[in-house]
Design an enzyme around this catalytic site. Structure first.
Site, PDB file in Angstrom:
ATOM      1  N   LYS A 117      32.365  73.097  37.622  1.00  0.00           N
ATOM      2  CA  LYS A 117      33.126  73.007  38.878  1.00  0.00           C
ATOM      3  C   LYS A 117      32.462  73.808  39.986  1.00  0.00           C
ATOM      4  CE  LYS A 117      37.703  71.696  37.274  1.00  0.00           C
ATOM      5  NZ  LYS A 117      39.120  72.054  37.140  1.00  0.00           N
ATOM      6  N   LYS A 199      32.304  62.213  30.255  1.00  0.00           N
ATOM      7  CA  LYS A 199      33.761  62.146  30.072  1.00  0.00           C
ATOM      8  C   LYS A 199      34.409  61.335  31.193  1.00  0.00           C
ATOM      9  CE  LYS A 199      36.403  65.552  31.587  1.00  0.00           C
ATOM     10  NZ  LYS A 199      37.192  66.760  31.840  1.00  0.00           N
ATOM     11  N   LYS A 202      38.856  62.065  36.685  1.00  0.00           N
ATOM     12  CA  LYS A 202      39.435  61.705  37.987  1.00  0.00           C
ATOM     13  C   LYS A 202      38.425  61.861  39.121  1.00  0.00           C
ATOM     14  CE  LYS A 202      43.953  63.538  36.936  1.00  0.00           C
ATOM     15  NZ  LYS A 202      44.807  64.705  36.970  1.00  0.00           N
TER      16      LYS A 202
HETATM   17  P1  TYM Z   1      43.637  68.464  32.864  1.00  0.00           P
HETATM   18  O1  TYM Z   1      44.727  68.367  33.872  1.00  0.00           O
HETATM   19  O2  TYM Z   1      42.227  68.379  33.317  1.00  0.00           O
HETATM   20  O3  TYM Z   1      43.840  67.370  31.752  1.00  0.00           O
HETATM   21  C1  TYM Z   1      45.074  67.191  31.064  1.00  0.00           C
HETATM   22  C2  TYM Z   1      44.813  66.850  29.615  1.00  0.00           C
HETATM   23  O4  TYM Z   1      44.034  65.659  29.523  1.00  0.00           O
HETATM   24  C3  TYM Z   1      42.929  65.882  28.637  1.00  0.00           C
HETATM   25  N1  TYM Z   1      41.802  65.036  29.092  1.00  0.00           N
HETATM   26  C4  TYM Z   1      41.148  64.166  28.309  1.00  0.00           C
HETATM   27  N2  TYM Z   1      41.314  63.838  27.014  1.00  0.00           N
HETATM   28  C5  TYM Z   1      40.490  62.882  26.511  1.00  0.00           C
HETATM   29  N3  TYM Z   1      39.529  62.267  27.229  1.00  0.00           N
HETATM   30  C6  TYM Z   1      39.320  62.569  28.531  1.00  0.00           C
HETATM   31  N4  TYM Z   1      38.381  61.932  29.231  1.00  0.00           N
HETATM   32  C7  TYM Z   1      40.156  63.564  29.130  1.00  0.00           C
HETATM   33  N5  TYM Z   1      40.236  64.087  30.372  1.00  0.00           N
HETATM   34  C8  TYM Z   1      41.250  65.000  30.330  1.00  0.00           C
HETATM   35  C9  TYM Z   1      42.628  67.369  28.771  1.00  0.00           C
HETATM   36  O5  TYM Z   1      41.930  67.842  27.652  1.00  0.00           O
HETATM   37  C10 TYM Z   1      44.024  67.945  28.876  1.00  0.00           C
HETATM   38  O6  TYM Z   1      44.583  68.139  27.599  1.00  0.00           O
HETATM   39  N6  TYM Z   1      43.396  73.369  32.017  1.00  0.00           N
HETATM   40  C11 TYM Z   1      44.131  72.161  31.690  1.00  0.00           C
HETATM   41  C12 TYM Z   1      45.598  72.233  32.058  1.00  0.00           C
HETATM   42  C13 TYM Z   1      46.315  73.407  31.493  1.00  0.00           C
HETATM   43  C14 TYM Z   1      46.716  73.562  30.140  1.00  0.00           C
HETATM   44  C15 TYM Z   1      47.394  74.809  30.099  1.00  0.00           C
HETATM   45  C16 TYM Z   1      46.570  72.766  29.014  1.00  0.00           C
HETATM   46  C17 TYM Z   1      46.716  74.498  32.185  1.00  0.00           C
HETATM   47  N7  TYM Z   1      47.378  75.354  31.336  1.00  0.00           N
HETATM   48  C18 TYM Z   1      47.896  75.293  28.906  1.00  0.00           C
HETATM   49  C19 TYM Z   1      47.091  73.267  27.809  1.00  0.00           C
HETATM   50  C20 TYM Z   1      47.741  74.506  27.781  1.00  0.00           C
HETATM   51  C21 TYM Z   1      43.522  71.011  32.473  1.00  0.00           C
HETATM   52  O7  TYM Z   1      42.905  71.201  33.472  1.00  0.00           O
HETATM   53  O8  TYM Z   1      43.846  69.793  31.998  1.00  0.00           O
END
Ligand code: TYM
Length: 335
Positions: A117, A199, A202
């Site tokens: 990032k 991956k 978005k």
């Molecule tokens: P975020 O918002 O980027 O994504 C949400 C969830 O989607 C999963 N994910 C994917 N899984 C499979 N293939 C993909 N291409 C893919 N893209 C995204 C992510 O692994 C995630 O589970 N930091 C986290 C949010 C967060 C969080 C937490 C998660 C904040 N606090 C506490 C668990 C526990 C995030 O940015 O996810």
């Protein structure tokens, strides 16, 4: 959510940075609803994490409400789970500070998501972006979560949360549960439709690379038809066929079929037939989500009631953990 039973605790979160991708759905959110009966589930729309990257405030507010409605449309039932908006619950920021003082600069510097990032936004490498995993650890540890359902890309952050919990416990005495990742066997890393080595994300600039779960059926089918595969024509799961393997894992998740039966189903047929079938299956699978999302967005009062109750329930649990953490580090009782 009934706390009296001895169920394990699940915590997970998602950033409200636009409509969810098929990766978000398959890797994480589609599992959230299925876990509600077996576990005490707590789910959050993590708007505080979202502002580590510059956001338009008007859009962030809109996306946060939409994300809340979307997790419900994907199966989270606020009567069974606690579902809330992160910034509504002050304990996350409070515990973030305590945990930041038990996190090392070196370990944060090793986070690949921070490196990615900061390379992407070189003009805004802010301190929040750097300490992002500490806030994530606070989210999880505040509820003493046992399990955290996430996609593979969050594994490193979870590892850090485990280290921070263990370090705090050994410095100040047992308080936090050391959480385990809960990563699905199929679909933990959904890949880009245009570059299957990357991956699905978005932030991809190519609109054909990513399926959004609210995309219209014709858009979904068109994107799958254009998916990059290989010069072969055999539908077979193999390491040297990342495009086809990615489509097979998506098809497997939405239809419940295993790889062997998918290979049989498309034996002698070309990639064209297969891509069309994947597009149609995904579009059909997501139809109830699209319909339920539209219904929920038309009832803002109900959404508000749900997220207000969710925040209250989340605060009731997490403030006990934070009060204990304050005592352990030596803060004087305020009341
Ligand atoms: P975020 O918002 O980027 O994504 C949400 C969830 O989607 C999963 N994910 C994917 N899984 C499979 N293939 C993909 N291409 C893919 N893209 C995204 C992510 O692994 C995630 O589970 N930091 C986290 C949010 C967060 C969080 C937490 C998660 C904040 N606090 C506490 C668990 C526990 C995030 O940015 O996810």
């Amino acid at each position: 959510m009934s706390e009296q039973e001895n169920k394990k605790v699940i915590f997970s979160g998602i950033q409200p940075t636009g409509t969810f991708t098929l990766g978000n759905y398959i890797g994480a959110v589609s599992h959230w609803g299925k876990l509600q009966d077996e576990y005490n589930c707590i789910y959050s729309i993590v708007d505080m994490h979202a502002i580590t990257v510059r956001q338009d405030p008007v859009k962030l507010r809109q996306h946060t409400l939409e994300a809340y409605a979307l997790i419900m449309a994907c199966g989270v039932d606020p009567k069974k789970s606690i579902a809330f908006i992160q910034s509504h619950v002050r304990t996350h920021a409070e515990l973030n500070w305590i945990l930041a003082c038990s996190t090392q600069f070196g370990e944060l510097s090793r986070m690949t998501q921070f490196k990615d990032k900061s390379a992407k936004h070189p003009d805004d490498v802010n301190a929040g972006l750097f300490t992002y995993p500490v806030l994530m650890a606070a989210d999880i540890l505040a509820y003493k979560a046992d399990l955290v359902p996430v996609g593979v890309d969050q594994k490193q952050h979870l590892e850090l949360a485990r280290n921070v919990a263990q370090r705090f416990n050994s410095k100040y005495g047992e308080l936090f549960t050391v959480p385990e990742p809960y990563i699905p066997k199929v679909g933990a890393k959904v890949m880009s439709l245009q570059d299957p080595e990357k991956k699905m994300s978005k932030s991809d600039e190519n609109p054909n690379a990513c399926i959004y779960i609210l995309d219209e059926p014709d858009v979904i089918i068109r994107k799958f038809k254009r998916a990059v595969t290989d010069s072969d024509s055999e539908v077979r799961y193999a390491e040297d066929k990342p495009g086809i393997s990615n489509l097979m894992s998506i098809y497997s998740v939405v239809t419940g079929k295993d790889y062997a039966s998918i290979e049989r189903e498309f034996e002698g047929k070309g990639y064209g037939d297969f891509k069309l079938a994947v597009g149609e299956a995904v579009s059909d699978h997501l139809k109830p989500v699209r319909d339920e999302f539209a219904r929920l967005m038309a009832d803002k009062a109900y959404l508000k009631e749900c997220y207000t109750n969710g925040a209250q329930a989340a605060l009731n649990i997490s403030r006990k953990t934070v009060a204990k953490a304050y005592r352990k580090v030596g803060f004087v009782d305020s009341m």
